[in-house]
Design a protein around this motif. Structure first.
Motif, mmCIF file in Angstrom:
data_model
loop_
_atom_site.group_PDB
_atom_site.id
_atom_site.type_symbol
_atom_site.label_atom_id
_atom_site.label_comp_id
_atom_site.label_asym_id
_atom_site.label_seq_id
_atom_site.Cartn_x
_atom_site.Cartn_y
_atom_site.Cartn_z
ATOM 1 N N GLY A 240 -10.871 3.405 -1.556
ATOM 2 C CA GLY A 240 -10.221 4.608 -1.983
ATOM 3 C C GLY A 240 -10.973 5.314 -3.278
ATOM 4 N N LYS A 241 -11.305 4.542 -4.205
ATOM 5 C CA LYS A 241 -11.688 5.176 -5.282
ATOM 6 C C LYS A 241 -12.951 5.965 -5.152
ATOM 7 N N GLN A 242 -13.985 5.260 -4.129
ATOM 8 C CA GLN A 242 -14.991 5.940 -3.732
ATOM 9 C C GLN A 242 -14.766 7.385 -2.954
ATOM 10 N N LYS A 243 -13.878 7.430 -2.399
ATOM 11 C CA LYS A 243 -13.639 8.517 -1.757
ATOM 12 C C LYS A 243 -12.913 9.768 -2.440
ATOM 13 N N SER A 244 -12.207 9.260 -3.538
ATOM 14 C CA SER A 244 -11.429 10.128 -4.078
ATOM 15 C C SER A 244 -12.046 10.978 -5.306
ATOM 16 N N TYR B 91 -4.688 6.762 -2.132
ATOM 17 C CA TYR B 91 -5.804 7.136 -1.334
ATOM 18 C C TYR B 91 -5.483 7.587 -0.028
ATOM 19 N N THR C 57 0.745 -1.317 0.180
ATOM 20 C CA THR C 57 0.131 -0.062 -0.167
ATOM 21 C C THR C 57 1.000 1.331 0.138
ATOM 22 N N HIS D 136 -8.828 -0.781 -2.603
ATOM 23 C CA HIS D 136 -9.041 0.234 -3.988
ATOM 24 C C HIS D 136 -10.500 0.626 -4.125
ATOM 25 N N LYS D 137 -11.515 -0.201 -3.820
ATOM 26 C CA LYS D 137 -13.059 0.247 -4.056
ATOM 27 C C LYS D 137 -13.227 1.189 -3.046
ATOM 28 N N LEU E 70 0.310 3.744 -2.846
ATOM 29 C CA LEU E 70 -1.187 4.149 -3.095
ATOM 30 C C LEU E 70 -1.609 5.550 -2.980
#
Ligand code: SF4
Length: 354
Positions: free
Chosen positions: A350-354, A290, A285, A347-348, A288
């Motif tokens: 992180g993508k949701q939050k960014s 996020y 990680t 990843h799920k 990454l």
């Protein structure tokens, strides 16, 4: 924490001082004359989050290589000059975004003046870099040794040399390999000058020791609101310097970048190979993008509760893990697939939050 007000300085497209985000710096350990390797390393530093890098300019060839390096670098490149003022002039001509020098080892004032005038013409700042090892014997005698007074005095003397020729685009550092002397010297200097301060503990050591010494020296000052840009000096890969710098900044909520991983120390309640899993996850990680807090806890009895501020976490059971979000159980995962499944969740989210 209230930050000390300092002057605003522009280094390429990065601003430091006057409340700007604390800039993370590093220094290449490639041969500057080898522009290709140097550019490759700068790109790795940039990917790790480095805002500004510095390269050594030991000779003419290195100064000339700067032109190519600067052209291809995604971040401002600072030229590190020792002794030879002509190399500073050549580095400025070849596009250095800032000069780091110690006026004390440049020689007579006319040479310092020449560098300052050339830097002024190009609109680039100078970092006055005083080190405990470079204080003049006279100053050491006057102040009774290498101490905060002689360090701060040397820096102020260098600043005045530049101010005398109408140069005010200044950043200052006053490093020692002793974290306590570093802290005391910066505190004193910070009361005496409005110029932004570049923090660092010099010759801090290898990864383990160096990070601790830097965290103590740099972290203490930052927590007092002192410091505008930092470099963690390590004997090793400069990318680790950048990672360590962010760990310090994230610990003090001064910058955000990437995953923050927390993990418990394990105890008699742990029946999973937590150390190994935590170490692997840290590597997986590390880069990454996020902004997430991930918890790796040894048991499901205390883990989810103790780490309820984490966005995601795992807590060990008997050959399995409990996945939790903000302290709330989500589902069980087998030990064999825990890293793989946790990465998918990271990843799920992180993508949701960014
Ligand atoms: Fe022990 Fe559980 Fe606390 Fe980890 S979270 S230290 S395993 S009690």
């Amino acid at each position: 924490m209230e930050r000390k007000t300092t002057n605003l300085i522009q280094i390429g497209d990065v601003q430091i001082g006057a409340g700007s985000p604390i800039a993370v710096q590093s220094m290449n350990n490639t041969d500057t004359r080898d522009a290709v390797s140097t550019i490759r390393q700068i790109k790795l530093l940039h990917e790790a989050g480095c805002d500004i890098t510095r390269v050594a300019i030991p000779d003419r060839e290195a100064a000339l290589a700067l032109a190519k390096i600067v052209k291809e670098s995604p971040i401002p490149v600072v030229a590190d000059i020792h002794f030879d003022y002509r190399l500073a002039l050549l580095a400025i001509e070849n596009g250095a975004a800032k000069i780091r020098m110690n006026p004390g080892n440049i020689g007579d004032e006319s040479r310092v003046r020449e560098i300052a005038l050339a830097a002024k013409e190009r609109g680039i700042p100078i970092r006055v870099g005083v080190n405990s090892g470079s204080i003049s014997p006279d100053v050491i005698r006057t102040f009774g040794g290498i101490n905060r007074e002689s360090m701060a005095h040397s820096a102020m003397e260098a600043i005045r040399q530049l101010e005398k020729v109408g140069f005010y685009d200044i950043v200052v550092s006053i490093k020692s390999s002793d974290p306590l002397l570093t802290i005391e010297s910066y505190r004193l200097l910070s009361d005496q000058t409005p110029y932004p301060l570049h923090l660092g503990v010099t010759e801090a050591g290898t990864l383990h020791e160096g990070v601790i010494r830097s965290a103590v020296g740099i972290g203490t000052l930052l927590a007092e609101g002192i410091g505008d840009t930092i470099r963690v000096s390590l004997t090793g890969d400069p990318v680790d310097e950048v990672r360590a710098a962010y760990s310090i900044l994230k610990s003090l909520s001064l910058r955000k970048r990437g995953i923050t991983m927390i993990s418990c120390p394990t105890c008699g309640r742990t029946s999973v190979p937590l150390v190994e899993i935590a170490e692997k996850l840290e590597k997986m990680t590390m880069d990454l993008p996020y902004d997430l807090k991930i918890a790796v806890m040894g048991c499901a009895v205390n883990g989810p509760g103790e780490a309820k501020d984490a966005d995601l976490g795992i807590a060990g059971g008997q050959g399995e893990f409990l996945l939790f979000e903000k302290g709330v159980a989500v589902r069980k995962i087998s030990q064999e697939s825990v890293l793989e499944e946790l990465m998918i969740e990271i990843h799920k989210l992180g993508k949701q939050k960014s």
